[in-house]
Design a protein around this motif. Sequence first.
Motif, PDB file in Angstrom:
ATOM      1  N   LEU A 207       0.839  -1.196   0.000  1.00  0.00           N
ATOM      2  CA  LEU A 207       0.000   0.000   0.000  1.00  0.00           C
ATOM      3  C   LEU A 207       0.878   1.251   0.000  1.00  0.00           C
ATOM      4  O   LEU A 207       1.687   1.450   0.909  1.00  0.00           O
ATOM      5  N   PRO A 208       0.735   2.116  -1.026  1.00  0.00           N
ATOM      6  CA  PRO A 208       1.572   3.318  -1.083  1.00  0.00           C
ATOM      7  C   PRO A 208       1.397   4.180   0.169  1.00  0.00           C
ATOM      8  O   PRO A 208       0.294   4.446   0.611  1.00  0.00           O
ATOM      9  N   GLY A 209       2.472   4.575   0.729  1.00  0.00           N
ATOM     10  CA  GLY A 209       2.432   5.484   1.865  1.00  0.00           C
ATOM     11  C   GLY A 209       2.395   4.831   3.226  1.00  0.00           C
ATOM     12  O   GLY A 209       2.738   5.467   4.221  1.00  0.00           O
ATOM     13  N   ALA A 210       1.975   3.544   3.309  1.00  0.00           N
ATOM     14  CA  ALA A 210       1.791   2.935   4.624  1.00  0.00           C
ATOM     15  C   ALA A 210       3.111   2.807   5.374  1.00  0.00           C
ATOM     16  O   ALA A 210       3.181   3.051   6.584  1.00  0.00           O
ATOM     17  N   ARG A 211       4.161   2.415   4.670  1.00  0.00           N
ATOM     18  CA  ARG A 211       5.449   2.237   5.357  1.00  0.00           C
ATOM     19  C   ARG A 211       6.039   3.582   5.784  1.00  0.00           C
ATOM     20  O   ARG A 211       6.637   3.693   6.857  1.00  0.00           O
TER      21      ARG A 211
ATOM     22  N   ASP B 165      15.579   3.097   9.671  1.00  0.00           N
ATOM     23  CA  ASP B 165      16.575   2.108   9.248  1.00  0.00           C
ATOM     24  C   ASP B 165      15.888   0.843   8.726  1.00  0.00           C
ATOM     25  O   ASP B 165      16.340   0.239   7.741  1.00  0.00           O
ATOM     26  N   ALA B 166      14.803   0.439   9.381  1.00  0.00           N
ATOM     27  CA  ALA B 166      14.069  -0.745   8.926  1.00  0.00           C
ATOM     28  C   ALA B 166      13.467  -0.508   7.546  1.00  0.00           C
ATOM     29  O   ALA B 166      13.452  -1.411   6.694  1.00  0.00           O
ATOM     30  N   LEU B 167      12.977   0.701   7.307  1.00  0.00           N
ATOM     31  CA  LEU B 167      12.406   1.023   6.002  1.00  0.00           C
ATOM     32  C   LEU B 167      13.487   1.008   4.923  1.00  0.00           C
ATOM     33  O   LEU B 167      13.273   0.494   3.815  1.00  0.00           O
ATOM     34  N   ALA B 168      14.660   1.543   5.242  1.00  0.00           N
ATOM     35  CA  ALA B 168      15.763   1.526   4.280  1.00  0.00           C
ATOM     36  C   ALA B 168      16.200   0.093   3.983  1.00  0.00           C
ATOM     37  O   ALA B 168      16.495  -0.255   2.826  1.00  0.00           O
ATOM     38  N   ALA B 169      16.227  -0.759   5.012  1.00  0.00           N
ATOM     39  CA  ALA B 169      16.598  -2.161   4.806  1.00  0.00           C
ATOM     40  C   ALA B 169      15.561  -2.875   3.944  1.00  0.00           C
ATOM     41  O   ALA B 169      15.910  -3.687   3.071  1.00  0.00           O
ATOM     42  N   TYR B 170      14.281  -2.582   4.178  1.00  0.00           N
ATOM     43  CA  TYR B 170      13.212  -3.158   3.356  1.00  0.00           C
ATOM     44  C   TYR B 170      13.401  -2.752   1.893  1.00  0.00           C
ATOM     45  O   TYR B 170      13.263  -3.578   0.974  1.00  0.00           O
ATOM     46  N   ALA B 171      13.740  -1.478   1.675  1.00  0.00           N
ATOM     47  CA  ALA B 171      13.937  -0.999   0.308  1.00  0.00           C
ATOM     48  C   ALA B 171      15.106  -1.702  -0.369  1.00  0.00           C
ATOM     49  O   ALA B 171      15.067  -1.977  -1.574  1.00  0.00           O
TER      50      ALA B 171
END
Length: 640
Positions: free
Chosen positions: A182-186, A216-222
Amino acid sequence: MTEGTTARVHEAEALFSQAFGRFQARDDVEAERVLRRALAAAPEHVPSLSLLAQIAGRAGRDAEAVSLLERVIAHGTTAEAAVAGLWLGAAHRRAGRTGAAIAAYRRTVERAEDAGLLNSLGVALKELDDLSGAAASFERAIGLRPGFVDALYNLALARRDEGQTDEAVALLRQVVARAPDLPGARFALCMAHLPPLYVDAAEIDRRRADYAAELDALAAYAERTDVGALAAGVGVSQPFYLAYQGRDDADLQRRYGALVCRAMAAGRPAAPLADPPRPGERLRIGVVCGYLRDHSVWRLPTRGWVEGLDRAQFDLAGFHTGALCDAETDRARGLFERFVQGPLPFETWLARIAEFRPHALIYPEVGMDPMAVRLAALRLAPAQYSSWGHPSTTGLPTIDAYLSSDAMEPGDADAHYTERLIRLPGLSTRFEVPAAPTSASRSALGLPEDAVVYWCGQSLYKYLPVHDGVFAEIAARVPKSRFVFVEFPGSPPLTARFQDRLAVAFAERGLDASNHCAVLPRMTPQDFRAATGCAEVMLDSIGWSGCNSVLDAFAHGVPVITLPGDTLRSRHAAAMLRTVGVEDLVCATSADYVEAAVTLGLDKAARDGLGRRLKAGLGGLAQADAAAALARRLLADAGR
């Protein structure tokens, strides 16, 4: 139904089938002609009304579309009414009629209690800052359709804005688990760790650490998935409240900016850039901003630059990415040689900017308007600048330089920015002091006539808990003091939380905060300026200084006491006071701040004298050479 009526309905259905075929073939003219024949046969044929409403909306005939959809709601089945209600509300919202959209959604819900309608109603209520009403609508939608991701997501955003941080985070974790794409949720999950208000300094430390970990978790997910999949969510939620924690944000913003720029650039070809200007060619400068209207970002710093740049040297284009317009928008439109009005789709903005082929783009703020950050995260011009419309570093590697005020920056300010810091002389732009309206009466504001009124009209999220005690210290020495604040928009719980903080600070000094603190409702800009004039003294918020509100106080001759810190955003009022020659109101310590407030609260002659000095020095705010200094910088960066 009579035999004749049945025949007319059959005729309408046959004609509708023809019209629908033409509609699918994008032949709206023929489809409309056939639909009008169908409605002549059966005036309340709901499918024909619905399709004609779509055609009218696509042609920009909103009034006709609204009328047709009202007829569908009145005559259609429950399911048909629900769909028409969604379309009708969306049409009103596109036209900026949010109140009419809410009325349409509510009217339709009475006929068809539908989860989608309730979700849309909640979104519209949230747009008008009715957070509790919005949350209730989202909860009803979830009750009708358990697991409804859109409503869960919107409920989380409402809870976030109410300051219900832990609940918002928990809801967003549900959303990400149910709809990972979902766009924006993260991004929303990341930003939900940054509440508008804090109970104490320990909470700031905890929330800041949680935000850093989530980022940091979002960057790792990316890294382990497709970073480009995050692009659609860029700008939906931004780290707006990070800067209000009173810390150095350069490192966190650098990490955020790198992620955003990677997401926006993924899978997208580089935009064609303008060639260096030829000898004698004017420099093409684009200003990209969602607030080219009566808003603080337009008033300072943008308007002075746009008015002052020499048109013999510069070709200016304004890209107003916001939807709201007013008289100041008309003023802006007349100042730019080209003016593009939003809202527009992202790809259309890219095309409009590319058509202009700017040598440089100025983003007066990055961090507030959703479209501005999406555009700023791409390289669309050889030189790209941000500025202090939102006085914090952008973190974006695509922004080359930050246009700031030398008078407002501390000596070591370069370390606060990921961009190259440009210290424009003085205040950096022309300050236009508004005409002071007639001061509001104290009785109209619910204030005692004999009170010593201290104006504290900044947004409540500017007030950090570490400074709550200064109000109580002043009150202990000025018995008739009244500290006047303005409520948090749309969230009584956040306002109550702020009042609870004050109650604790006052109780620690044996005082009752309710005898000294007043919270006014939100006001129009004109009413806000009038209310400022009823005060004896303005207390500038410590850590995040006022700017336009300080000008309002100056216009009334109300003395402003300030305590500058070590960041740009804490030093606006100090720079302005020094410019008008009233440096004695710039304090070095919190003890000095309290002492100045007590002295002025009790000494009318001193207040009046300072008020006269303020008004006498207002001419210094004109900063006649500010635009010329910006021009020299732009020309130098372009190789001129």
